[in-house]
Write an enzyme that holds these catalytic residues in place. Structure first.
Site, PDB file in Angstrom:
ATOM      1  N   ASP A   7     -11.485 -11.569 -12.217  1.00  0.00           N
ATOM      2  CA  ASP A   7     -10.989 -10.861 -11.029  1.00  0.00           C
ATOM      3  C   ASP A   7     -10.928 -11.784  -9.817  1.00  0.00           C
ATOM      4  O   ASP A   7     -11.234 -11.383  -8.685  1.00  0.00           O
ATOM      5  CB  ASP A   7     -11.854  -9.634 -10.711  1.00  0.00           C
ATOM      6  CG  ASP A   7     -12.169  -8.800 -11.943  1.00  0.00           C
ATOM      7  OD1 ASP A   7     -11.266  -8.679 -12.793  1.00  0.00           O
ATOM      8  OD2 ASP A   7     -13.288  -8.292 -12.063  1.00  0.00           O
TER       9      ASP A   7
ATOM     10  N   GLU B 133      -5.308  -0.235 -11.190  1.00  0.00           N
ATOM     11  CA  GLU B 133      -6.391  -0.844 -10.421  1.00  0.00           C
ATOM     12  C   GLU B 133      -5.974  -2.189  -9.847  1.00  0.00           C
ATOM     13  O   GLU B 133      -4.906  -2.707 -10.149  1.00  0.00           O
ATOM     14  CB  GLU B 133      -7.626  -1.035 -11.304  1.00  0.00           C
ATOM     15  CG  GLU B 133      -7.385  -1.941 -12.491  1.00  0.00           C
ATOM     16  CD  GLU B 133      -8.628  -2.145 -13.349  1.00  0.00           C
ATOM     17  OE1 GLU B 133      -9.680  -1.587 -12.998  1.00  0.00           O
ATOM     18  OE2 GLU B 133      -8.539  -2.871 -14.341  1.00  0.00           O
TER      19      GLU B 133
END
Length: 284
Positions: A61, A209
């Site tokens: 991420d 997301e």
């Protein structure tokens, strides 16, 4: 049996020692298919060579930005402290840790968002399913203590337009921030629906997301992940949308997904959480 928690713990301990040692950058070996190391498919300096992964270990991420000729990034730090490790690079290949935005444990940290606005730096991040923010005058800190934004959500992303600031989050929701950037002006509301995943695609879930946002030539671009992270190998993908305004409405790109694992035989599995970054000479 080696569990994911055991693997992450062992890898974190080993690579923390490797990264923080006062030695020159090392030649990095390629990681195993499906690992979560940060890799690179393009290089700032033409003709230079590199070997993936450029940051070995469990650093998913990643949220990079450019500040002049320098690049900085942070990434998920899970349940480890110090957290929100800040890395620095001049060429997108050789990275070294320079500080940590969180000096103490504040909860499990997943999918942070590092950004700059009007000469000040912010990291919006979820800790134990609630959004927080830290801020600093420069990426190397010192960073403030976390401020609880009182929003139950994950995977935040920031964008501004004409002095107004917006915080996007998983599920297609958005909240407007106050001018101080450290508090919420309006509660979250739904501003876009997921890109319609084709029925022929094998994915875990829609799992909208990790919104990443930028402005370019009169357009606002939204880069977001869909598909889930737990499997199968073809889960997770990067899709894109655009709008004339930071708060939408958004139109999906006609060629989505722009990044996706097509087969379990691909080199990288469950590719998602994409973010664009430009170079000083204007390349992406």
């Amino acid at each position: 049996m080696i569990t994911r928690r055991r693997f992450v713990s062992d890898a974190a301990a080993f690579y923390a020692g490797l990264s923080l040692a006062s030695t020159p950058p090392l030649a990095l070996a390629a990681g195993a298919p499906g690992d979560r190391s940060l890799s690179l498919g393009w290089l700032a300096q033409p003709g230079a060579t590199y070997t993936n992964p450029i940051i070995p270990g469990d650093h998913p991420d990643a949220s990079p930005i450019r500040v002049g000729d320098d690049f900085y990034l942070t990434h998920s730090s899970f349940d480890y402290a110090p957290g929100l490790l800040i890395w620095h690079s001049r060429d997108l290949v050789n990275w070294r840790p320079v500080t940590a935005a969180l000096t103490h444990y504040h909860g499990g940290v997943w999918a942070p968002y590092l950004c700059e606005y009007q000469g000040r730096f912010y990291i919006y991040f979820p800790a134990d399913q609630k959004l927080h923010v830290v801020h600093a005058d420069k990426p190397t800190g010192p960073w403030s203590e976390p401020i609880d934004l009182d929003i139950a959500a994950i995977a935040p992303g920031h964008i501004a337009e004409n002095g107004r600031r917006f915080l996007y989050m998983a599920g297609g929701r958005m909240a407007e921030l106050n001018p101080d950037c450290l508090s919420v002006k309006t509660p979250p509301r739904k501003v876009f629906d997921p890109w319609p995943v084709p029925a022929t695609t094998r994915m875990e879930c829609t799992c909208l997301e990790a919104p990443k946002l930028l402005e370019r030539s009169g357009w606002f671009y939204l880069i977001v992940a869909e598909g889930g992270t737990a499997g199968p190998a073809t889960s997770h993908s990067v899709v894109a949308a655009r709008s004339r305004h930071a708060e939408g409405p958004w139109e999906w790109a006609p060629h989505n997904p722009i990044v996706h694992t097509a087969s379990r035989d691909d080199r990288w599995l469950s590719v998602g959480h994409g973010r664009l970054v430009d170079t000083p000479d204007g390349r992406w």
